[in-house]
Enzyme design. Structure first.
Site, PDB file in Angstrom:
ATOM      1  N   GLN B 193       6.859   8.502  42.822  1.00 40.39           N
ATOM      2  CA  GLN B 193       6.987   9.473  43.911  1.00 40.39           C
ATOM      3  C   GLN B 193       7.900  10.574  43.386  1.00 40.39           C
ATOM      4  O   GLN B 193       9.119  10.481  43.454  1.00 40.39           O
ATOM      5  CB  GLN B 193       7.543   8.782  45.160  1.00 40.39           C
ATOM      6  CG  GLN B 193       6.704   7.595  45.634  1.00 40.39           C
ATOM      7  CD  GLN B 193       5.302   7.989  46.100  1.00 40.39           C
ATOM      8  OE1 GLN B 193       5.125   8.923  46.892  1.00 40.39           O
ATOM      9  NE2 GLN B 193       4.294   7.312  45.580  1.00 40.39           N
ATOM     10  N   ALA B 234       4.649  10.854  56.281  1.00 45.78           N
ATOM     11  CA  ALA B 234       4.378  10.256  54.966  1.00 45.78           C
ATOM     12  C   ALA B 234       4.366  11.314  53.855  1.00 45.78           C
ATOM     13  O   ALA B 234       4.522  12.504  54.101  1.00 45.78           O
ATOM     14  CB  ALA B 234       3.056   9.504  55.015  1.00 45.78           C
ATOM     15  N   HIS B 235       4.159  10.870  52.648  1.00 51.65           N
ATOM     16  CA  HIS B 235       4.230  11.763  51.487  1.00 51.65           C
ATOM     17  C   HIS B 235       3.126  12.823  51.501  1.00 51.65           C
ATOM     18  O   HIS B 235       2.014  12.558  51.901  1.00 51.65           O
ATOM     19  CB  HIS B 235       4.233  11.003  50.157  1.00 51.65           C
ATOM     20  CG  HIS B 235       3.167   9.973  49.973  1.00 51.65           C
ATOM     21  ND1 HIS B 235       3.127   9.147  48.885  1.00 51.65           N
ATOM     22  CD2 HIS B 235       2.104   9.616  50.746  1.00 51.65           C
ATOM     23  CE1 HIS B 235       2.094   8.355  48.980  1.00 51.65           C
ATOM     24  NE2 HIS B 235       1.458   8.611  50.087  1.00 51.65           N
ATOM     25  N   ASN B 236       3.522  13.995  51.075  1.00 50.15           N
ATOM     26  CA  ASN B 236       2.611  15.134  50.892  1.00 50.15           C
ATOM     27  C   ASN B 236       2.101  15.735  52.204  1.00 50.15           C
ATOM     28  O   ASN B 236       1.249  16.614  52.179  1.00 50.15           O
ATOM     29  CB  ASN B 236       1.400  14.755  50.024  1.00 50.15           C
ATOM     30  CG  ASN B 236       1.809  14.122  48.716  1.00 50.15           C
ATOM     31  OD1 ASN B 236       2.789  14.546  48.100  1.00 50.15           O
ATOM     32  ND2 ASN B 236       1.102  13.105  48.292  1.00 50.15           N
TER      33      ASN B 236
END
Lengths: 333, 333, 333
Positions: B193, B234-236
């Site tokens: 990440q 969450a990511h992105n």
């Protein structure tokens, strides 16, 4: 403690040597010598007899045993009362960890325990027998009643009030700003959050739950209520007494929840509604209007439990008989 | 402050003695001498008149009163602007609590407040007028813009960027690893990440919300957006400007939320979809595909609100008329 | 590291100058000189060629390139393995921040890092290469296996056990009391929570997730399982190996989740049920009974995915043809 003395304290009838010591409690499967355990049926009693436990709490109707027994009407209740007798968590002396940062104007009761890395700001009042564990942050003007227990890393924002015997688990946030904004000509302005949070006696709140301060009014959690982990209580919510709220529920702003309401997990309640006393609500329900006293509800949006179940059964049946239905409709058309 | 001066600043028309002092704000029910309050209807005005409040914000159309009034078009908006005039939270001097652990390479602007037990790692840059309260942990290379306010126990992972005027409530986690794994022959490997989190101007984020760092790209929260307690980003994920997201929503990885979207609580959005601008989504909805601009949705899975309501009405009707339906199908068979 | 050496370590075939250095990894869009990236299709390879990246991981079937390539069967997997080769997070020396409060009876392995404002209580055992970041609170008698990484502000309650390579993100709470009460004559008593939490090898747990300690038994998270942010794991839950649980799921007390189960976000599972191995559950589902091995489920309450989809289609069709249906029923009546 001698089991003879324990039996007297919990008002049970002892069968066995009253001079046997119990020093701890455990479930049957992990019981060792010196442990008190409990058995609510014959099968559990057989398991308890095979364990190393020194004494078993059981009911008057259960058979005689080679193990020492204390007979009580509710062995599970007697077990938890025995726990409170054997383990007093209250500190019997005052202690402030040298790493704690405590403002000079903080007022302490007797026998207060302040753990490592705690921060307590000015004008905070702390009652007798309070435990504040490592890493808690108590902002100014908070009031913490007697025998409260704050587990590690709890945060109280300014002016929060905890009455006696409140338990807050790790990561709980009390008194954060509510989600209040005014939109004017496309611009979002933050509305001041001037109220506070009041948590009444004997409330327990689970890890990482957050309780917003009131906007103009206060947010109140009523006495004896129990709120599980990761719940969200918005600004100006009033929760009654003896409310049981399981994990991950969210209560929107201004909503009133009556006494003795029981809520399963992941329920959402819309803002500014009233849920009547004694209501029972199933998991993942969505409450979008006022609810009468004593209702039993389920679904999103929630309906009476029987109706929710019937709707599910009807939809199943319609799905099963879909070809007949479509045929009928087509023929008719 | 004199109410005459306040009236000028908020562009209102004063009726009453311009030399009266206001020192604080409150709701009508708790108003004391020196408090400013507001009334949007005749009923509230009557209550305000009975209160001890020293001045009432109200509209031009409201009746004349014995209380000093300031007439404005939007009393609620004027109330919050008055709040910002009377309470400036910005520190007017620099302060670092002696218990804070601050790396020598940290760069400070003017008038920065660092509370007790804070930890700030190397190469962090902190702008003017920033407040970092007790127990926050700021990991290396973070950038905190001017006038940001981090409440107690906020965590910023490395490389996080906060632009100006960002408010993070207690327990917020910014920049934790996203949930990224690669399964190969039954073994689960963690995917690196490597991205970061960027939070733009005037964003406010509620207690115990978590925002994952980007995996290869960055996670972005657009200017002026407001995210409530216990949300999961969450990511992105890319959240646009002026987005309102109520408590306990969860946005899965890579999803894009357009400007001016309004989301009620406990909504789930699947990964890698786009929600168009100006969309409004009801509580507990589940978004499982792309959404056009301006949609109004509800349900899990979400559908246009009118359709969701009609489906509910149809299912109710079918349940009510179930015996007729079954009879028809049986006769036909 | 030279890309020639890297290619050997990841068992790939190098095309290009083996003396080129890679010092870091990144996605294609942010790649700089010295970065390794990966491309799984021709389009991504073209983008990678235009980037500044020094080397691209790709498949054997992809075209020849002017960029140095390392061909492997699974470029994404090779990328994460390269990450682990290039970035070792393990500390290579011991460090205890002077602000940490560590009891004298704590046992340390080699190369342990203890960050600022950490509190570690007595009789805690910490294995080799462990990282405990700023603000964590570790209560008495915890065991932390080798190479564990606790991000800032993690709390472990007493007796918690982490096996090797466990990652806990910021704000995680392990071992808080479960939600256990006994109601007797209208009074709610707290039932003692005497068990502990055991987290097995290679588990990763997301920010602000809470895991309750067992009541009489223990709560167990099986090896290699991954739990996302803001999940709630209640007392006595047993989670198997290789379980993937996305954000905001809630598992009620005593439930058993088999190996290799995959759960999307915001799922609720009722107490005391068993979910068989290899089950896959869609987002926002509600599990209210035991589930057979290998099931694929969706909905609240959850049903087999195909059935859930069919029910939705049927309800849509009925809504569309509602006027025909009502007419038929009315005529019949």
């Amino acid at each position: 403690m001698k089991i003879g003395d324990l039996a007297v304290l919990i008002k049970g009838i002892l069968e066995g040597d009253d001079g046997i010591d119990v020093t701890s409690l455990s479930g049957i499967s992990t019981a060792r010598v010196g442990d008190l355990t409990f058995a609510v049926d014959e099968n559990k009693l057989s398991q308890a007899e095979k364990s190393q436990s020194s004494c078993v709490l059981t009911t008057p109707s259960m058979r005689i045993s080679s193990k020492p027994l204390i007979r009580v009407n509710n062995p599970k209740l007697a077990f938890l009362i025995s726990y409170r007798i054997l383990y007093s968590e209250e500190p019997n002396t005052s202690f402030i960890h040298p790493s704690a940062a405590v403002a000079s104007s903080v007022k302490f009761g007797n026998n207060v325990y302040i753990g490592a890395q705690v921060s307590i700001e000015r004008h905070v009042t702390i009652g007798d027998n309070v435990i504040i564990e490592g890493g808690c942050v108590i902002k100014e003007n908070c009031f913490i009643g007697a025998s409260c227990h704050l587990y590690p890393r709890v945060v109280l924002y300014q002016n929060s009030i905890l009455k006696d015997n409140v338990i807050l688990h790790a990561g709980v946030v009390v008194g954060c700003d509510g989600f209040g904004y005014v939109k004017d000509q496309g611009v979002i302005y933050k509305f001041p959050q001037l109220g506070k949070v009041i948590i009444e006696e004997n409330v327990e709140i689970g890890a990482n739950t957050s309780i917003d301060r009131g906007s103009l009014d206060d947010t109140v959690i009523g006495a004896n209520s129990k709120i599980d982990n990761l719940c969200h209580i918005a600004h100006n919510v009033k929760i009654g007494r003896n409310v049981i709220m399981a994990a991950q529920c969210g209560i929107a702003g201004g909503t009133v929840i009556g006494d003795d309401v029981t809520m399963s997990g992941q329920i959402a309640v819309i803002d500014n509604v009233t849920i009547g006393r004694n209501t029972t609500i199933g998991g993942q329900s969505g409450i979008i209007g006022n609810i009468d006293e004593g209702a039993v509800l389920w679904g999103s949006p929630a309906k009476p439990l029987a109706q929710a179940k019937k709707q599910m059964a009807v939809l199943s049946w319609l799905t099963k008989n879909f070809s007949s239905l479509t045929k009928m409709v087509r023929e008719k058309a």
